[in-house]
Design an enzyme around this catalytic site. Sequence first.
Site, PDB file in Angstrom:
ATOM      1  CB  SER A  35      -0.966   0.006   1.190  1.00 52.33           C
ATOM      2  OG  SER A  35      -0.281  -0.208   2.404  1.00 52.33           O
ATOM      3  CG  HIS A  41      -1.723   3.885   3.789  1.00 51.50           C
ATOM      4  ND1 HIS A  41      -3.039   3.678   4.166  1.00 51.50           N
ATOM      5  CD2 HIS A  41      -1.229   2.649   3.497  1.00 51.50           C
ATOM      6  CE1 HIS A  41      -3.320   2.393   4.082  1.00 51.50           C
ATOM      7  NE2 HIS A  41      -2.247   1.749   3.697  1.00 51.50           N
TER       8      HIS A  41
END
Length: 261
Positions: free
Chosen positions: A128, A182
Amino acid sequence: MRQYPNQRRSFTASISGSPVTSAIAGLNILFFLGVLVTGGADTKNLLDWGAKYGPYIAEGQYWRLFLPMFLHVGFFHLLTNLFGLVIFGSMVERIFRTRNFLVVYLLAGIMGNVASYLAGPNPGVGASGSVFGVFGALGVYLLLNRRALGQQGRQQLTSIGLIIGINVVLGLTTSGIDNAAHMGGLLAGGLIAYLIAPRERLFAVETPFNFGTPRLAMRTGPQPGSRVVLAVAVILVLAAAVTWYVTGTYETNILGQKVPG
């Protein structure tokens, strides 16, 4: 981007024009299968495969800032990251070209894991950080070229902003999500794109069939290779500085093990 508004690309065409995206997706699947056949996606096995874990990184196992971008804790985790990679990664690879896309993906993944290391010692895996780097790179490209890309570009920029916003909210309201990874990947991807994203320019094309009204076309101005080298150097220096700082906060216990200070 470099397509007429009504022009569509099939899924097969998108993948065939994005070899690195396909290769990375394949690597993620192979790593996932490897983890499954060697004991499953439990913490111990993931650590054996190279998951991020603060104390081990503090001991010098710096490959744990790279390998986690190919590891996942379950099928749904893998599927969601592959969705973002295939859909948006293939788009960014076609825009930035293969080499520059690889730079974005790998460096965003490393910076995402560095940010996770800064945030805490807990084990972590997932692509991610890299996928958020792809989001950041695409968003900065659309922002830099918003005039040339017109209404279509502005709509895509809004869509990317919504996707990022939704994921940030989910990360803040759902347990078990590595928000630091992230954000680290997102910021790294945006910074890299600011340095190496192609600049689009509109120019008039005169033909005998224009009847006095010039037709507008778009010309891409790729960034020189020196900008790519600069982007790599900036991210690696930043990653090294943060890693050095975090490692310095760990203490050695009586067993000779590194623990958070």
